[in-house]
Design a protein around this motif. Structure first.
Motif, mmCIF file in Angstrom:
data_model
loop_
_atom_site.group_PDB
_atom_site.id
_atom_site.type_symbol
_atom_site.label_atom_id
_atom_site.label_comp_id
_atom_site.label_asym_id
_atom_site.label_seq_id
_atom_site.Cartn_x
_atom_site.Cartn_y
_atom_site.Cartn_z
ATOM 1 N N ASP A 142 46.393 31.125 44.321
ATOM 2 C CA ASP A 142 45.668 30.532 45.448
ATOM 3 C C ASP A 142 44.936 31.609 46.230
ATOM 4 O O ASP A 142 43.891 31.353 46.826
ATOM 5 N N ARG A 143 45.512 32.817 46.248
ATOM 6 C CA ARG A 143 44.856 33.956 46.870
ATOM 7 C C ARG A 143 44.490 34.942 45.768
ATOM 8 O O ARG A 143 44.126 34.541 44.679
ATOM 9 N N TYR A 144 44.588 36.240 46.045
ATOM 10 C CA TYR A 144 44.180 37.224 45.050
ATOM 11 C C TYR A 144 45.255 37.394 43.980
ATOM 12 O O TYR A 144 46.390 37.726 44.292
ATOM 13 N N PRO A 145 44.898 37.197 42.719
ATOM 14 C CA PRO A 145 45.859 37.454 41.650
ATOM 15 C C PRO A 145 45.964 38.952 41.402
ATOM 16 O O PRO A 145 45.079 39.718 41.798
ATOM 17 N N SER A 146 47.018 39.373 40.769
ATOM 18 C CA SER A 146 47.118 40.781 40.393
ATOM 19 C C SER A 146 46.099 41.076 39.291
ATOM 20 O O SER A 146 45.673 40.179 38.542
ATOM 21 N N PHE A 147 45.711 42.326 39.202
ATOM 22 C CA PHE A 147 44.780 42.740 38.152
ATOM 23 C C PHE A 147 45.377 42.447 36.783
ATOM 24 O O PHE A 147 44.681 41.988 35.870
ATOM 25 N N GLU A 148 46.684 42.696 36.650
ATOM 26 C CA GLU A 148 47.343 42.457 35.365
ATOM 27 C C GLU A 148 47.283 40.984 34.967
ATOM 28 O O GLU A 148 47.084 40.653 33.800
ATOM 29 N N LYS A 149 47.445 40.088 35.959
ATOM 30 C CA LYS A 149 47.393 38.653 35.642
ATOM 31 C C LYS A 149 46.003 38.251 35.192
ATOM 32 O O LYS A 149 45.840 37.401 34.302
ATOM 33 N N VAL A 150 44.980 38.831 35.794
ATOM 34 C CA VAL A 150 43.615 38.557 35.355
ATOM 35 C C VAL A 150 43.430 39.042 33.926
ATOM 36 O O VAL A 150 42.865 38.337 33.074
ATOM 37 N N LEU A 151 43.916 40.241 33.627
ATOM 38 C CA LEU A 151 43.759 40.795 32.281
ATOM 39 C C LEU A 151 44.515 39.985 31.237
ATOM 40 O O LEU A 151 44.117 39.947 30.071
ATOM 41 N N ASP A 152 45.586 39.339 31.644
ATOM 42 C CA ASP A 152 46.339 38.506 30.709
ATOM 43 C C ASP A 152 45.500 37.372 30.128
ATOM 44 O O ASP A 152 45.828 36.835 29.069
ATOM 45 N N THR A 153 44.430 36.980 30.826
ATOM 46 C CA THR A 153 43.558 35.917 30.331
ATOM 47 C C THR A 153 42.574 36.425 29.282
ATOM 48 O O THR A 153 41.813 35.637 28.720
ATOM 49 N N GLU A 154 42.569 37.754 29.025
ATOM 50 C CA GLU A 154 41.627 38.385 28.101
ATOM 51 C C GLU A 154 40.178 38.053 28.465
ATOM 52 O O GLU A 154 39.409 37.551 27.639
ATOM 53 N N PRO A 155 39.766 38.340 29.689
ATOM 54 C CA PRO A 155 38.414 37.962 30.137
ATOM 55 C C PRO A 155 37.332 38.811 29.495
ATOM 56 O O PRO A 155 37.543 39.983 29.161
ATOM 57 N N ASP A 156 36.161 38.211 29.331
ATOM 58 C CA ASP A 156 34.999 38.986 28.913
ATOM 59 C C ASP A 156 33.950 39.038 30.019
ATOM 60 O O ASP A 156 32.858 39.576 29.824
ATOM 61 N N PHE A 157 34.298 38.485 31.211
ATOM 62 C CA PHE A 157 33.383 38.497 32.358
ATOM 63 C C PHE A 157 34.166 38.062 33.586
ATOM 64 O O PHE A 157 35.055 37.215 33.494
ATOM 65 N N ALA A 158 33.850 38.659 34.743
ATOM 66 C CA ALA A 158 34.500 38.262 35.992
ATOM 67 C C ALA A 158 33.466 38.199 37.102
ATOM 68 O O ALA A 158 32.620 39.089 37.222
ATOM 69 N N ALA A 159 33.521 37.145 37.902
ATOM 70 C CA ALA A 159 32.586 36.967 39.013
ATOM 71 C C ALA A 159 33.362 36.785 40.308
ATOM 72 O O ALA A 159 34.466 36.232 40.311
ATOM 73 N N ALA A 160 32.780 37.253 41.412
ATOM 74 C CA ALA A 160 33.418 37.142 42.720
ATOM 75 C C ALA A 160 32.379 36.832 43.778
ATOM 76 O O ALA A 160 31.198 37.169 43.625
ATOM 77 N N SER A 161 32.831 36.220 44.864
ATOM 78 C CA SER A 161 31.934 35.871 45.967
ATOM 79 C C SER A 161 31.882 36.945 47.040
ATOM 80 O O SER A 161 30.903 37.031 47.781
ATOM 81 N N PHE A 162 32.952 37.755 47.132
ATOM 82 C CA PHE A 162 33.055 38.702 48.231
ATOM 83 C C PHE A 162 33.313 40.117 47.744
ATOM 84 O O PHE A 162 34.081 40.332 46.789
ATOM 85 N N THR A 163 32.697 41.078 48.422
ATOM 86 C CA THR A 163 32.867 42.492 48.094
ATOM 87 C C THR A 163 34.333 42.880 48.095
ATOM 88 O O THR A 163 34.794 43.641 47.229
ATOM 89 N N TYR A 164 35.091 42.348 49.050
ATOM 90 C CA TYR A 164 36.505 42.691 49.172
ATOM 91 C C TYR A 164 37.280 42.331 47.910
ATOM 92 O O TYR A 164 38.198 43.050 47.502
ATOM 93 N N THR A 165 36.926 41.206 47.285
ATOM 94 C CA THR A 165 37.644 40.751 46.088
ATOM 95 C C THR A 165 37.567 41.781 44.985
ATOM 96 O O THR A 165 38.538 42.002 44.252
ATOM 97 N N LEU A 166 36.410 42.439 44.845
ATOM 98 C CA LEU A 166 36.223 43.468 43.825
ATOM 99 C C LEU A 166 36.310 44.861 44.441
ATOM 100 O O LEU A 166 35.573 45.771 44.077
#
Length: 344
Positions: free
Chosen positions: A105-129
């Motif tokens: 619901d809030r910021y996921p861990s970097f590891e959890k994002v990587l678990d999805t095997e992403p080939d692209f990531a988008a964000a709305s806010f500078t803080y998120t990245l």
């Protein structure tokens, strides 16, 4: 999966030339693709040059705004995760959204994002990245995952301070439309992007038709009753203000969401109060009901014109963020001005 294994999994991509290198400029930039869906697209994005080798098949949207644009472009089948939600999904996107896993619901861990095997990531806010969010863009870069940051949070905006940023120039819907076109090109669905932009443009035109609210003063309250966050001149509420011809009582500050004391608010005495109706619970007076209860009981605020006349406009938090939901904000405020008899 352990982080070290994730690094090994993504290591071959490092040689695959999904490149991001720093460059100048902070607009939505220009994108280029040639040779069909499997050819690279490159664009300048918020001071970073992004190269995406092929139309993403395993994309992650790290903020609700990015997720709702992707879902509106019909990309649910190419998304493997979403995160950082402040409100229920935009009406009409419920079925598509249900098909995409919510990582947090809030910021996921970097590891959890990587678990999805992403080939692209988008964000709305500078803080998120950045530090404190999911991860800096450079960390995605090292693993060969291209990232896209909404130009609405960087074009003409300085995010280097401790607050929500300061804008040197007013945001417009053109920047939102530029984000839609960028993502549509990255995913090789440009016709869908053109259709979405045309629909949003038509809705703004219809909502503002016949509205003449010159001289009507408006205040935008996002959150917190103890030290309230009010909209400055030039973010998403500024788009609503400009489109409808009203006047933001705090148009003299370029801070995105400055915290302003109630005595100053009462002194400005707005005709209309646009209130964030938030579903999160991280600060005081998040819901519209809580905000209105405070306004009508506090000795400083209860004598304000908008409070005495009960001229309240309730917007979701995402309506007050710079994304496709800003159009919902224009429509709702326009409808309220008509209801209050302040549209002519």
């Amino acid at each position: 999966m352990p982080f070290a294994r994730q690094i090994r999994r993504f290591a071959p991509l490092l040689a695959g030339a999904l490149l991001l290198t720093a460059c100048g400029g902070a607009g939505s930039g220009t994108a280029d693709r040639s040779g069909g869906a499997d050819s690279a697209v490159t664009l300048d994005n918020c001071g970073t040059k992004v190269r995406v080798a092929h139309a993403p098949r395993r994309a992650v949207a790290l903020d609700q705004g990015s997720a709702e644009i992707m879902l509106s472009l019909g990309l649910a089948d190419r998304m493997v995760g979403t995160a950082t939600w402040t409100d229920p999904v935009l009406k009409g996107l419920e079925e598509a959204n249900a098909k995409v896993p919510r990582l947090a619901d809030r910021y996921p861990s970097f590891e959890k994002v990587l678990d999805t095997e992403p080939d692209f990531a988008a964000a709305s806010f500078t803080y998120t990245l950045g530090k404190g969010g999911v991860a800096p863009r450079e960390q995605f870069e090292k693993l060969g995952v291209p990232t896209y940051l909404s130009p609405t949070d960087c074009a003409g905006k300085d995010n280097s301070g401790d607050g929500d940023g300061v804008r040197s120039s007013a945001l417009t819907m053109d920047t939102v439309y530029g984000e839609i076109r960028d993502l549509a090109r990255i995913f090789d669905v440009e016709e869908r992007g053109q259709k979405l932009v045309a629909d949003l443009t038509s809705r703004v035109s219809k909502a503002t038709s016949g509205v003449d609210a010159d001289g009507v003063s408006v205040l935008y309250w996002f959150a917190n009753s103890d030290s309230p966050y009010m909209a400055g001149c030039c973010g998403a509420p500024g788009i609503v203000t400009k489109e409808l011809g009203v006047r933001n009582v705090f148009d003299d500050t370029h801070e995105e969401w400055p915290q302003i004391n109630w005595e100053t608010v009462a002194d400005r005495d707005p005709d209309v109060l646009v209130i964030g109706d938030l579903t999160r619970r991280s600060q005081s007076a998040e819901s519209a009901a809580q905000k209105i209860k405070f306004l009508e009981s506090d000795p400083v605020t209860k004598e304000m014109t908008a409070v005495r006349e009960k001229r309240y406009v309730l917007l979701k938090g995402q309506d007050l963020n710079p994304t496709i939901r800003t159009v919902d904000g224009v429509e709702k405020v326009a409808a309220a001005l008509r209801e209050f008899g302040l549209d002519a």
